[in-house]
Design a protein around this motif. Structure first.
Motif, PDB file in Angstrom:
ATOM      1  N   ARG A 180       9.452  46.956  91.164  1.00  0.00           N
ATOM      2  CA  ARG A 180       9.834  48.347  90.896  1.00  0.00           C
ATOM      3  C   ARG A 180       8.872  49.042  89.948  1.00  0.00           C
ATOM      4  O   ARG A 180       8.765  50.264  89.948  1.00  0.00           O
ATOM      5  N   ASN A 181       8.197  48.258  89.100  1.00  0.00           N
ATOM      6  CA  ASN A 181       7.301  48.836  88.098  1.00  0.00           C
ATOM      7  C   ASN A 181       6.092  47.916  87.900  1.00  0.00           C
ATOM      8  O   ASN A 181       5.912  47.329  86.831  1.00  0.00           O
ATOM      9  N   PRO A 182       5.229  47.782  88.923  1.00  0.00           N
ATOM     10  CA  PRO A 182       4.130  46.820  88.857  1.00  0.00           C
ATOM     11  C   PRO A 182       3.049  47.151  87.834  1.00  0.00           C
ATOM     12  O   PRO A 182       2.233  46.301  87.506  1.00  0.00           O
ATOM     13  N   ASN A 183       3.062  48.356  87.295  1.00  0.00           N
ATOM     14  CA  ASN A 183       2.053  48.747  86.310  1.00  0.00           C
ATOM     15  C   ASN A 183       2.594  48.766  84.879  1.00  0.00           C
ATOM     16  O   ASN A 183       1.954  49.314  83.990  1.00  0.00           O
ATOM     17  N   LYS A 184       3.743  48.169  84.677  1.00  0.00           N
ATOM     18  CA  LYS A 184       4.349  48.166  83.340  1.00  0.00           C
ATOM     19  C   LYS A 184       3.455  47.468  82.320  1.00  0.00           C
ATOM     20  O   LYS A 184       3.418  47.847  81.153  1.00  0.00           O
ATOM     21  N   VAL A 185       2.754  46.436  82.758  1.00  0.00           N
ATOM     22  CA  VAL A 185       1.857  45.695  81.876  1.00  0.00           C
ATOM     23  C   VAL A 185       0.580  45.396  82.652  1.00  0.00           C
ATOM     24  O   VAL A 185       0.604  45.251  83.868  1.00  0.00           O
ATOM     25  N   ASP A 186      -0.523  45.314  81.928  1.00  0.00           N
ATOM     26  CA  ASP A 186      -1.788  44.910  82.531  1.00  0.00           C
ATOM     27  C   ASP A 186      -1.706  43.391  82.723  1.00  0.00           C
ATOM     28  O   ASP A 186      -1.814  42.629  81.765  1.00  0.00           O
ATOM     29  N   LEU A 187      -1.492  42.971  83.956  1.00  0.00           N
ATOM     30  CA  LEU A 187      -1.266  41.561  84.280  1.00  0.00           C
ATOM     31  C   LEU A 187      -2.507  40.956  84.917  1.00  0.00           C
ATOM     32  O   LEU A 187      -3.068  41.520  85.860  1.00  0.00           O
ATOM     33  N   PHE A 188      -2.937  39.816  84.395  1.00  0.00           N
ATOM     34  CA  PHE A 188      -4.037  39.056  84.984  1.00  0.00           C
ATOM     35  C   PHE A 188      -3.536  37.632  85.208  1.00  0.00           C
ATOM     36  O   PHE A 188      -2.954  37.030  84.307  1.00  0.00           O
ATOM     37  N   THR A 189      -3.752  37.108  86.415  1.00  0.00           N
ATOM     38  CA  THR A 189      -3.247  35.788  86.757  1.00  0.00           C
ATOM     39  C   THR A 189      -4.381  34.811  87.042  1.00  0.00           C
ATOM     40  O   THR A 189      -5.392  35.179  87.635  1.00  0.00           O
ATOM     41  N   ILE A 190      -4.189  33.584  86.607  1.00  0.00           N
ATOM     42  CA  ILE A 190      -5.162  32.513  86.824  1.00  0.00           C
ATOM     43  C   ILE A 190      -4.418  31.333  87.424  1.00  0.00           C
ATOM     44  O   ILE A 190      -3.358  30.940  86.938  1.00  0.00           O
ATOM     45  N   SER A 191      -4.988  30.776  88.488  1.00  0.00           N
ATOM     46  CA  SER A 191      -4.378  29.596  89.105  1.00  0.00           C
ATOM     47  C   SER A 191      -5.420  28.505  89.244  1.00  0.00           C
ATOM     48  O   SER A 191      -6.628  28.768  89.227  1.00  0.00           O
ATOM     49  N   GLY A 192      -4.928  27.284  89.387  1.00  0.00           N
ATOM     50  CA  GLY A 192      -5.807  26.168  89.686  1.00  0.00           C
ATOM     51  C   GLY A 192      -5.974  26.057  91.194  1.00  0.00           C
ATOM     52  O   GLY A 192      -5.002  26.175  91.936  1.00  0.00           O
ATOM     53  N   GLY A 193      -7.179  25.825  91.642  1.00  0.00           N
ATOM     54  CA  GLY A 193      -7.446  25.748  93.069  1.00  0.00           C
ATOM     55  C   GLY A 193      -6.779  24.577  93.767  1.00  0.00           C
ATOM     56  O   GLY A 193      -6.576  24.597  94.975  1.00  0.00           O
ATOM     57  N   LEU A 208       1.784  22.094  92.394  1.00  0.00           N
ATOM     58  CA  LEU A 208       3.097  22.385  91.837  1.00  0.00           C
ATOM     59  C   LEU A 208       3.526  23.839  92.098  1.00  0.00           C
ATOM     60  O   LEU A 208       4.666  24.094  92.455  1.00  0.00           O
ATOM     61  N   VAL A 209       2.610  24.774  91.923  1.00  0.00           N
ATOM     62  CA  VAL A 209       2.937  26.198  92.063  1.00  0.00           C
ATOM     63  C   VAL A 209       2.041  26.806  93.145  1.00  0.00           C
ATOM     64  O   VAL A 209       0.823  26.788  93.016  1.00  0.00           O
ATOM     65  N   PRO A 210       2.636  27.371  94.192  1.00  0.00           N
ATOM     66  CA  PRO A 210       1.841  27.976  95.261  1.00  0.00           C
ATOM     67  C   PRO A 210       1.023  29.171  94.768  1.00  0.00           C
ATOM     68  O   PRO A 210       1.464  29.924  93.899  1.00  0.00           O
ATOM     69  N   GLN A 211      -0.165  29.360  95.326  1.00  0.00           N
ATOM     70  CA  GLN A 211      -1.044  30.465  94.957  1.00  0.00           C
ATOM     71  C   GLN A 211      -0.329  31.814  95.036  1.00  0.00           C
ATOM     72  O   GLN A 211      -0.493  32.657  94.170  1.00  0.00           O
ATOM     73  N   LYS A 212       0.477  32.010  96.080  1.00  0.00           N
ATOM     74  CA  LYS A 212       1.164  33.292  96.261  1.00  0.00           C
ATOM     75  C   LYS A 212       2.294  33.501  95.256  1.00  0.00           C
ATOM     76  O   LYS A 212       2.809  34.599  95.128  1.00  0.00           O
ATOM     77  N   SER A 213       2.658  32.455  94.538  1.00  0.00           N
ATOM     78  CA  SER A 213       3.630  32.603  93.452  1.00  0.00           C
ATOM     79  C   SER A 213       2.944  33.043  92.167  1.00  0.00           C
ATOM     80  O   SER A 213       3.560  33.636  91.294  1.00  0.00           O
ATOM     81  N   VAL A 214       1.672  32.707  92.057  1.00  0.00           N
ATOM     82  CA  VAL A 214       0.887  33.047  90.865  1.00  0.00           C
ATOM     83  C   VAL A 214       0.297  34.447  91.003  1.00  0.00           C
ATOM     84  O   VAL A 214       0.477  35.298  90.147  1.00  0.00           O
ATOM     85  N   HIS A 215      -0.416  34.666  92.107  1.00  0.00           N
ATOM     86  CA  HIS A 215      -1.121  35.932  92.326  1.00  0.00           C
ATOM     87  C   HIS A 215      -0.201  36.892  93.078  1.00  0.00           C
ATOM     88  O   HIS A 215      -0.099  36.840  94.291  1.00  0.00           O
ATOM     89  N   ILE A 216       0.466  37.753  92.330  1.00  0.00           N
ATOM     90  CA  ILE A 216       1.498  38.620  92.912  1.00  0.00           C
ATOM     91  C   ILE A 216       1.043  40.062  93.076  1.00  0.00           C
ATOM     92  O   ILE A 216       1.814  40.898  93.512  1.00  0.00           O
ATOM     93  N   LEU A 265       5.491  33.311  89.167  1.00  0.00           N
ATOM     94  CA  LEU A 265       6.021  34.641  88.903  1.00  0.00           C
ATOM     95  C   LEU A 265       6.820  35.191  90.077  1.00  0.00           C
ATOM     96  O   LEU A 265       7.526  36.178  89.935  1.00  0.00           O
ATOM     97  N   ARG A 266       6.675  34.568  91.222  1.00  0.00           N
ATOM     98  CA  ARG A 266       7.451  34.925  92.408  1.00  0.00           C
ATOM     99  C   ARG A 266       7.948  33.609  93.009  1.00  0.00           C
ATOM    100  O   ARG A 266       7.230  32.623  93.038  1.00  0.00           O
TER     101      ARG A 266
END
Length: 151
Positions: A92-105, A109-117, A65-66
């Motif tokens: 600009r609008n981080p509360n537009k949607v209730d976002l929940f993120t899940i990553s694999g430990g 392929l995708v860095p943790q900081k790209s998932v958990h924003i 996501l980032r």
């Protein structure tokens, strides 16, 4: 580009069906893995919703996501501009949607900081022992999704 047209058409169709049945509002939750998460995120922040339709929740599984480069950055390079544009809109609008993120430990392929924003640690979870694709099959992931959808 991220293929957003099919998602937009599906959401419009679902909204129309329920609104024609007499509902005054249609709340939709989007759950996406990897590119599916990028697609859902882009839809939420860059498309107009049909009247009466709301995206009430998004659950992202291993979604970039980032934009953060890592050894596998080239895998998502074609989507880099889309990811960056959507992330800027999110900031600009981080509360537009209730976002929940899940990553694999052990997702290489995708860095943790790209998932958990988000800054709120309650808005995300890392599933230890699972990688990018395996996180989809984790019983813990399934429990978290059901818990989030029940709200």
């Amino acid at each position: 580009p991220v293929p957003i047209e099919k998602l937009r058409d599906k959401i419009e169709t679902i909204g129309k069906i329920y609104l024609e049945k007499g509902y005054t509002k249609v709340n939709i939750a989007l759950v996406g893995h990897s590119l599916g998460a990028i697609l859902a995120f882009k839809y939420i922040f860059r498309c107009d919703l049909p009247e009466g339709v709301t995206i009430s929740k998004m659950i992202s599984l291993a979604g970039r996501l980032r934009w953060i480069e890592n050894p596998f950055w080239w895998f998502c390079e074609p989507e880099r501009n889309e990811i960056e544009k959507t992330y800027e809109l999110f900031k600009r609008n981080p509360n537009k949607v209730d976002l929940f993120t899940i990553s694999g430990g052990i997702d290489d392929l995708v860095p943790q900081k790209s998932v958990h924003i988000q800054d709120d640690g309650k808005k995300g979870c890392k599933i230890e022992g699972y990688g990018h694709f395996g996180v989809v099959f984790s019983p813990k992931t399934h429990e978290l999704i059901v818990k989030q959808l029940k709200g």
